[in-house]
Motif scaffolding. Structure first.
Motif, mmCIF file in Angstrom:
data_model
loop_
_atom_site.group_PDB
_atom_site.id
_atom_site.type_symbol
_atom_site.label_atom_id
_atom_site.label_comp_id
_atom_site.label_asym_id
_atom_site.label_seq_id
_atom_site.Cartn_x
_atom_site.Cartn_y
_atom_site.Cartn_z
ATOM 1 N N ARG A 157 1.272 4.185 -11.846
ATOM 2 C CA ARG A 157 1.092 2.750 -11.631
ATOM 3 C C ARG A 157 -0.102 2.488 -10.722
ATOM 4 O O ARG A 157 -0.886 1.567 -10.956
ATOM 5 C CB ARG A 157 2.356 2.160 -11.012
ATOM 6 N N GLY A 204 -3.191 2.437 -12.531
ATOM 7 C CA GLY A 204 -3.337 1.409 -13.555
ATOM 8 C C GLY A 204 -2.681 1.728 -14.876
ATOM 9 O O GLY A 204 -3.185 1.330 -15.940
ATOM 10 N N TYR A 254 -2.878 -3.241 -16.073
ATOM 11 C CA TYR A 254 -2.397 -1.887 -16.359
ATOM 12 C C TYR A 254 -2.508 -1.619 -17.857
ATOM 13 O O TYR A 254 -2.233 -2.506 -18.675
ATOM 14 C CB TYR A 254 -0.922 -1.730 -15.967
ATOM 15 N N TYR A 289 -2.860 -4.205 -22.732
ATOM 16 C CA TYR A 289 -2.724 -4.324 -21.272
ATOM 17 C C TYR A 289 -1.557 -5.235 -20.903
ATOM 18 O O TYR A 289 -1.194 -6.158 -21.645
ATOM 19 C CB TYR A 289 -3.998 -4.912 -20.660
#
Length: 409
Positions: A370, A373, A39, A30
């Motif tokens: 985006r 995520g 994300y 992440y």
């Protein structure tokens, strides 16, 4: 907020209008933006964060080295002890036994070094007429003058005029195209063939069955240096529990260009692996290879590389990359059924590409992902890049594919 930064590969008017997307930290698979939003990192930075984000062990190793000796020139007979140790360690995993290691500051430097060394090698062995270097359509070999000239992405050439003479381009997926060029211009003029085992930035294209072995044989039969550009595939990303594609496919290259996974991107570093027969004219005495980089073999970077290799070996991440090869195929192949997708390229190494039916939608699709995520980027002509860290779990791969499906559906 003002933004004085000039971003690479960017329409700065668009960046200035919307503002930069600032990544503040990373942890495992992440990353987190400046507002703390999480994300899944689909691209491992830019193909490189093989061991995952936030590995303090690497930072600790660099800090310890910087506190002792940050760096010293590696020119002439000088070097740092950790740089010698790293070179010897890399030689042990080299696809060609007895290889020498020439350190650079990154992948573009590695390609430039290999190009210069190829031409110089032929001069040293009495064949100075062998100057032509060959690349492939769709290929990417960094952004220095030599690499830009060798690459097969027309947009990266536009607006600069001619850079390096004696460069040619052949079809990326047809070994007979290479053979035809050699026969047309003469093998006595062709110095080297540069080959990405998996075409990366050009759109993530996997080699056709038997292609790599065939072009390697063509080069061997015609006395042309075979240079494997493993800046993307090196240090495990090729899968097959191999450090390099050159090992997995038995290519025995004359040179290998590397960077990215060497340090997992924790600090910049690259290296060229040079087979014994290419190194021999330069190691017998009396010959200077007048080439090098201020930060080649940087001691702090070498410490990062050593820690990175320790983690890969200790945690069995070569095997994890092989596991990802199957996970990505299972999770992403069904996305080819979506109307927005024309093709999914997957099945070799820890890489995949989701090819959009309308390449013009790639920038907005990246932004939409985006919002779901996911951080990714467009490569080639409308391909969404997937090249996760080796610590991404099977469940996380499934979640990544689910988010792609939601965004594209």
């Amino acid at each position: 907020m003002t933004n004085a930064l000039w971003h690479g590969f960017a329409d700065m008017g668009a960046v200035n209008a919307a503002g930069p997307f600032v990544i503040a930290r990373g942890e495992g698979a992440y990353v987190f933006d400046a507002e703390g939003n999480q994300y899944l990192d689909a691209t491992a930075g830019l193909w490189f964060t093989n061991i995952g984000h936030g590995r303090s062990e690497v930072g600790d190793a660099v800090a310890a080295q910087l506190g002792k000796l940050a760096h010293y020139s590696g020119f002439g007979d000088m070097t740092a002890d950790v740089t010698v140790d790293l070179a010897n360690r890399l030689a042990e995993i080299a696809p060609v036994p007895g290889s020498k290691i020439f350190f650079t500051s990154g992948g573009s430097d590695s390609v430039e070094t290999a190009a210069k060394l190829a031409r110089r090698y032929w001069r040293e062995v009495g064949k100075p007429e062998k100057t032509i270097m060959v690349g492939r359509s769709k290929a990417y070999h960094g952004m220095h003058i030599g690499g830009t000239s060798l690459a097969g992405i027309p947009a990266n050439h536009d607006g600069y005029g001619e850079f390096l003479p004696d460069t040619e381009t052949v079809d990326w997926n047809d070994a007979k195209s290479l053979l035809g060029l050699i026969e047309r211009v003469g093998a006595d003029r062709v110095a080297a063939f540069f080959c990405e085992p998996i075409i990366g930035a050009g759109g993530v294209y996997l080699p056709p069955e038997g292609y790599l072995e065939e072009v390697r044989a063509i080069c061997r039969d015609n006395n042309v240096l075979f240079i494997a550009d493993e800046v993307v595939t090196g240090f495990g990303r090729i899968g097959g529990e191999s450090w390099f594609a050159s090992t997995r496919f038995g290519l025995e290259p004359d040179m290998i260009t590397t960077a990215k996974g060497l340090t997992s991107g924790y600090v910049p570093m690259g290296a060229v692996f040079i087979a014994p027969r290419i190194a021999e004219p330069f190691h017998g005495g009396g010959v200077w290879f007048r080439h090098g980089y201020t930060y080649g073999g940087h001691a702090g970077a070498a410490a990062a590389a050593m820690a990175n290799l320790d983690i890969i070996e200790r945690e069995g991440l070569l095997a994890e990359a092989s596991r990802l090869e199957g996970d990505l195929a299972t999770a992403f192949a069904p996305l080819a059924e979506l109307d927005a997708v024309s093709e999914v390229r997957v099945g070799l190494g820890a890489v995949a590409a989701v090819q959009l039916a309308d390449p013009a939608t790639a920038p907005t699709t990246v932004l939409r992902l985006r919002a779901h995520g996911v951080v990714t980027r467009a490569a080639g002509q409308g391909a969404l890049q997937v090249s996760p860290t080796f610590v991404m779990t099977t469940d996380q791969v499934g979640e990544l594919a689910h988010r792609f499906s939601d965004a594209l559906g």
